[in-house]
Each structure stands twice: as structure tokens, then as C-alpha cells.
Design an enzyme around this catalytic site. Structure first.
Site, PDB file in Angstrom:
ATOM      1  N   ASP A   1       0.819  -1.047  -0.117  1.00 59.93           N
ATOM      2  CA  ASP A   1      -0.055  -0.046   0.079  1.00 59.93           C
ATOM      3  C   ASP A   1       0.871   1.315   0.131  1.00 59.93           C
ATOM      4  O   ASP A   1       1.922   1.420   0.630  1.00 59.93           O
ATOM      5  CB  ASP A   1      -0.873   0.008   1.383  1.00 59.93           C
ATOM      6  CG  ASP A   1      -1.875   1.138   1.128  1.00 59.93           C
ATOM      7  OD1 ASP A   1      -2.781   0.979   0.491  1.00 59.93           O
ATOM      8  OD2 ASP A   1      -1.739   2.016   2.272  1.00 59.93           O
TER       9      ASP A   1
ATOM     10  N   GLU B   1       1.764  -0.578  -5.141  1.00 56.92           N
ATOM     11  CA  GLU B   1       0.578   0.396  -5.302  1.00 56.92           C
ATOM     12  C   GLU B   1       1.431   1.632  -5.210  1.00 56.92           C
ATOM     13  O   GLU B   1       1.784   2.155  -4.093  1.00 56.92           O
ATOM     14  CB  GLU B   1      -0.659   0.485  -4.476  1.00 56.92           C
ATOM     15  CG  GLU B   1      -1.440   1.560  -4.844  1.00 56.92           C
ATOM     16  CD  GLU B   1      -2.099   2.328  -3.752  1.00 56.92           C
ATOM     17  OE1 GLU B   1      -3.283   3.010  -3.815  1.00 56.92           O
ATOM     18  OE2 GLU B   1      -1.784   2.650  -2.590  1.00 56.92           O
TER      19      GLU B   1
HETATM   20  C1  GLC Z   1      -4.206   2.998  -0.496  1.00 52.94           C
HETATM   21  C2  GLC Z   1      -5.420   2.185  -0.365  1.00 52.94           C
HETATM   22  C3  GLC Z   1      -6.732   3.000   0.103  1.00 52.94           C
HETATM   23  C4  GLC Z   1      -6.249   3.674   1.208  1.00 52.94           C
HETATM   24  C5  GLC Z   1      -4.953   4.535   1.239  1.00 52.94           C
HETATM   25  C6  GLC Z   1      -4.427   4.906   2.488  1.00 52.94           C
HETATM   26  O1  GLC Z   1      -4.218   3.851  -1.493  1.00 52.94           O
HETATM   27  O2  GLC Z   1      -5.726   1.494  -1.598  1.00 52.94           O
HETATM   28  O3  GLC Z   1      -7.807   2.356  -0.037  1.00 52.94           O
HETATM   29  O4  GLC Z   1      -7.308   4.668   1.739  1.00 52.94           O
HETATM   30  O5  GLC Z   1      -3.890   3.667   0.601  1.00 52.94           O
HETATM   31  O6  GLC Z   1      -3.999   3.680   3.006  1.00 52.94           O
END
Ligand code: GLC
Length: 553
Positions: free
Chosen positions: A208, A282
Site C-alpha cells: 500500500d 501500489e
Molecule cells: C491506498 C489504499 C486506499 C487507502 C490508502 C491509505 O491507496 O488503496 O484504500 O485509503 O492507501 O492507506
């Protein structure tokens, strides 16, 4: 489970556990629910599942506010359920990857509580970004950064003596305190978490906010903090491209050089385990040519390519996105990935306009995507053709809605629970009250109806599930095959895989005919996103908004 590099061209299904399947009637999905539906995922034909967080959490941001990364939140079940889920997934020949959230901890994490009960400059505070404020009484935050969810990126704490004290950084919600990755203790704790889940048998991690861990120049104000937050948001379209590019080219809290060292150390840990463990980042990084630096040979395995997450149904856009992606990943010899939607973005059918036309485009888009080289990520419900649910404001739970005072409605619309059975209350998702209300017109989207493979009353129109099931099966035959363009025009994208498969996409609202590059009796249509595709005398008729796969035998 040999299959070296299994992840390279895998189809990976994202389970958002809270909305997948509830087995205890509390209105929220749980790990037992995932276990009971594993045969469904096997039947769909995916290779692996990725679970969004199910760890101990006050759930202020859908579990991405982790209070204990090495335990299961009681709303989802127990650690024993997680172990059973890992085992059962493997028994079915599927892989399982889990989320890791290294940018922040929940303010309910024991470390944060310790920090609050410790003086400034203490070791407990140095695990986070605690600083004195500016101004005469420290009333001005240490810098002017804004939270990505809206509002300031800093909150002030009350010290043990009751006075107003230091500020802590939170790039997201105020309940998600950013961790200080310059502190060795933080790195060690995450290593422990990685090993904890690897020891339990997971096949990898989705990382994440992978680009956010290291921060630069915390003591310097940004020239345009609000503009920067707007530039980082996908749904803001009124910002001139030049301004956006300039703001995104240097974000003091994203894509700093130091993150790569972290991932090189994580890679060593993953490689030290048997059985091809993997990682997917991500990381929203600009320009995208910098993104592939996360998947250099000694770093992570995959990075989500979000070009298709925001793609328009436009041939030029799609061609450019495909070319750019394939060129960029080739530079570091990594495989591509393709993502059409996830829990943070509108559902595909809705993004493409909704209704029958939106669904038609979504089907063509899915078949195009499934034919591309690389890994494909599928968000739960995508295979049912779901649209975003329209929710009353009082039902909303996303912190984005609250932090923007309702200006941004947030991401709840794409997180509504799955409809399993058209005949049951709450479509069989729960016997209780679903945590988000479910629309009353999801009968034909329900799994029981979708699994009939054909839409009721039509012998020709395959259901979304049937279409996904078939393309996921057929795309296994494309593994390792070369990619080459046949046509790049403003109405048609066409390419071949390995010389034996041809894929044609028509992005216009008119029927188009094309002569096939290799004709003869041996070529036939093996998959089409809509009825009406025909192959006659070496000429292919492509219906409006469609994708057709052909194979030469
Ligand atoms: C990422 C997750 C999202 C979350 C953010 C903060 O982007 O996919 O759902 O709100 O991180 O952790």
C-alpha cells in the site's frame, strides 16, 4: 505448486473482505465467507487472490488503518481463520497475496499510544513524524502539506499535562499516523510482519502507498499544497495539464530515492522463502517512466499500471497507454500489469458511462485487457458487471467524504457488498443488515443468475461472468506469446499474440469490417464481447464497441 514466475501473467482477483461474504450475520464480510466462496473463484478461473486488509483495525479507512498487522480483526474472524484460508486456497491450486500497509499505522496501534504517553524527543515519538509547531505557541503546523483525503496533513496532540503539544504527520486520515522510515525500529517491525505472513504461507504482498514511505524536507512549506492535493486526485479534471505535470514532478512525500533501498531489502526476504513469493506495488508515480524503477531486477516484482484505471473508451488513448506501458516495463525487463478497477476507484461500467452502453464498452474493454501480455487484476464484482451503487449520504463511511465536507463523495459506491443470490434477502450477502445498503436492482448481476452464463431471455448474450470465465481460461493459452500490432487507428486497435491469436477492438458506435492478416479456413472467432461478430471470406465484421478474439488453427 511449482510454476516458476506464476505471477508474471497471472489473473489475480481482489477480495475486499468487508464486502465479499458475511457468514456470522453482522453485516460485514469475514474470512470464513472468503473460505466458503473459494470454489466460486476457482470456477471463475483466476490464478490467485489478493485480500485487502483484514488486520486488527478501528476501521476508519476500511482497514488501511492497521492497529496490529500481525493479527486478524475480530470483525473478520481469527488468525486460525486466516491460516485455514491460506491452506484451503492452496488446496484448490490458487495462490494468495495479502496487503501490507507500511506508510502509516492506526492511531490505535500500541506504538502511537505509547508516543502519546511519552515526552517529545522520546524514542516512542521518533517512530512517527512528531514535530513542534511554528508560531508563538506552536499553533502553526510544522509545514503546510495537505492530507490526500482533504484538510491539513497534521494534527496536534494534547500532551500528558493537558497542554496543547506537538503535531504528527498523516498524509491520509488523522487516524493514520505516518511512520518514520528513518527509524530502524520501523524497518525491523515490518520485516517481522513480512516474515509472519510468509511463514504462514502467503504467496506475496500488495504494498500500500509503496511510493510514500520516505519524506523529504519536512521543514519546508510546499509552494502550492492545495494544488498538489488536487493534482494527486484522479477525479479532478479541471486542472490544466501543464500545471498538473509540474506539481506532480516533485512531490516531497512521494517517490523519494530512499524507498528503493527498502524494497531491495524486502526482495531479499521474499527470495529467501521457497516457492516464488512475490510483491506488487501500489505506487502512483509521475512521470510513469519512474514507476518502473520499483520493479528493477532486485526490487519488487510488479507495479500496478493504473493507465487503464482511468482509461477512456478511446482508441488513441488505449493505444498510447499500451505502447507506453510495454516500452517502459521492457526497459527493466519486468512484466506489465493491467487494472480496470479497484476499491479506490469507480467501477468500470460506471466509469464508461453506465447502463447498457457502459456495460457493452466494459465487456469490450475487459476482453481487450485480458488479451494483453502481463498480469491482470480483477476487482470483486467486476465479473458481475456491477455498477457503483448510488448511496444516501448518511450511509457513507469513507473518510474522504468527511474530510472534504461532502464535496468528494468518496469511494463507498464501489465497495457495496456482492450479490450472491437473487432470491435471498440482501442477495445472500448477509442475514443481517449490510454495512452499506445494497441496490434493489442487482437481481441479474447476482452470482446465481450470472453463473447461468447467458443473460435471461437471450440465447446469445453471454453473462459478464460467462465472458470473464471464458477469457480467463483462454488467456492462459497466451502466456509467453509475443505481442505485435496489426492496426492502430482512431477506430480500431488490433494485435496478434504469437502469430496464432488475433484480437480486434472497435471503439466506435458503428459496425466495422476488416480483412484478416492471415486468412483461410483455419481461422475462427473464439471469443466476442457481444453477439454479431462474423468471419466471412477472410473478412471480420466487428460490431460497435466490441472486442473479438480469433485463433488460427
Ligand atoms: C491506498 C489504499 C486506499 C487507502 C490508502 C491509505 O491507496 O488503496 O484504500 O485509503 O492507501 O492507506
Amino acid at each position: 505448486m511449482q510454476n516458476k514466475d506464476w505471477w508474471q501473467e497471472a489473473s489475480i482477483y481482489q477480495v475486499y473482505p468487508r464486502s465479499f461474504k458475511d457468514t456470522n450475520g453482522d453485516g460485514e464480510g469475514d474470512l470464513k465467507g472468503v473460505i466458503t466462496k473459494l470454489p466460486y473463484l476457482k470456477d471463475l478461473g483466476v490464478d490467485a487472490i489478493w485480500l485487502s486488509p483484514f488486520y486488527t483495525s478501528p476501521n476508519k479507512d476500511g482497514g488501511y488503518d492497521v492497529a496490529n498487522p500481525r493479527d486478524v480483526d475480530s470483525r473478520f474472524g481469527t488468525l486460525a481463520d486466516a491460516v485455514e484460508l491460506i491452506e484451503k486456497t492452496h488446496e484448490l491450486g490458487l495462490r494468495i497475496i495479502v496487503d501490507i500497509v507500511p506508510n502509516h499505522f492506526s492511531t490505535e496501534h500500541i506504538w502511537f499510544k505509547e508516543a502519546l504517553n511519552s515526552p517529545k524527543d522520546s524514542a516512542a515519538r521518533k517512530r512517527f513524524h512528531f514535530y513542534d509547531g511554528r508560531g508563538l505557541t506552536g499553533e502553526i503546523p510544522p509545514n503546510n502539506w495537505c492530507s490526500i483525503f482533504g484538510g491539513p496533513a497534521w494534527s496536534r496532540v494534547t500532551e500528558m499535562d493537558g497542554s496543547l503539544g506537538q503535531w504528527y504527520l498523516h498524509l491520509f486520515d488523522s487516524t493514520q499516523a505516518d511512520l518514520n522510515w528513518n527509524n530502524l525500529e520501523v524497518a525491523e517491525d515490518f520485516e517481522k510482519t513480512l516474515r509472519f505472513w510468509l511463514d504462514l504461507g502467503v504467496d506475496g504482498f500488495r504494498i500500500d502507498v509503496a511510493h510514500g514511505l520516505v519524506k523529504d524536507e519536512i521543514h519546508r512549506d510546499h509552494r502550492d499544497p492545495e494544488g498538489l492535493t488536487r493534482a494527486l486526485r484522479l477525479d479532478v479534471s479541471d486542472m490544466p495539464q501543464e500545471q498538473r505535470e509540474s506539481l506532480l514532478s516533485d512531490v516531497p512525500f512521494f517517490d523519494r530515492e530512499g524507498v528503493h533501498e527498502i524494497y531491495r531489502s524486502w526482495r531479499k526476504i521474499l527470495d529467501s522463502y521457497p516457492g516464488e513469493r512475490m510483491s506488487v506495488a501500489e505506487a502512483w508515480v509521475h512521470p510513469s517512466s519512474r514507476a518502473v524503477r520499483y520493479v528493477r531486477a532486485d526490487e519488487l516484482h510488479q507495479i500496478f499500471n493504473f493507465d487503464f484505471l482511468i482509461a477512456q473508451w478511446n482508441s488513441e488513448f488505449l493505444i498510447n497507454a499500451i505502447d507506453k506501458t510495454l516500452q517502459e516495463v521492457a526497459e527493466v525487463a519486468a512484466p506489465a500489469t493491467w487494472v480496470l478497477c479497484n476499491h479506490d476507484s469507480p467501477r468500470l461500467v460506471s466509469r464508461l458511462g453506465g447502463g447498457k452502453l457502459g456495460l457493452r464498452k466494459a465487456r469490450a474493454m475487459a476482453l481487450l485487457t485480458h488479451a494483453l501480455p502481463g498480469g491482470v487484476y480483477i476487482y470483486q464484482g467486476e465479473e458481475l458487471g456491477l455498477e457503483d451503487a448510488v448511496l444516501p449520504d448518511e450511509a457513507r463511511q469513507d473518510p474522504v467524504y468527511f474530510r472534504t465536507n461532502g464535496v468528494d463523495k468518496g469511494r463507498d459506491g464501489a465497495r457495496v457488498p456482492l450479490p450472491w443470490d437473487s432470491k435471498l434477502k440482501n442477495y445472500g450477502f448477509t442475514t443481517g443488515e449490510p454495512w452499506l445498503p445494497m441496490p434493489d436492482n442487482w437481481q441479474t448481476n447476482s452470482v446465481d443468475q450470472q453463473q447461468k452464463n447467458f443473460v435471461e431471455g437471450s440465447a446469445e448474450e453471454q453473462s459478464q461472468f460467462g465472458l470473464y470465465q471464458e477469457s480467463l481460461k483462454l488467456r492462459k493459452n497466451l502466456r509467453g506469446l509475443s505481442f505485435s500490432w496489426i492496426e492502430k487507428s482512431d477506430s480500431v486497435l488490433a494485435f496478434s499474440r504469437g502469430g496464432g491469436y488475433f484480437v480486434f477492438t472497435n471503439t466506435t458506435d458503428g459496425v466495422i469490417k476488416r480483412e484478416l492478416p492471415r486468412t483461410g479456413d483455419g481461422t475462427s472467432i473464439i471469443l466476442s464481447s457481444v453477439a454479431g461478430a462474423e468471419l466471412v471470406d477472410g473478412h471480420l465484421t466487428l460490431p460497435a464497441h466490441s472486442t473479438v478474439w480469433l485463433q488460427t488453427f
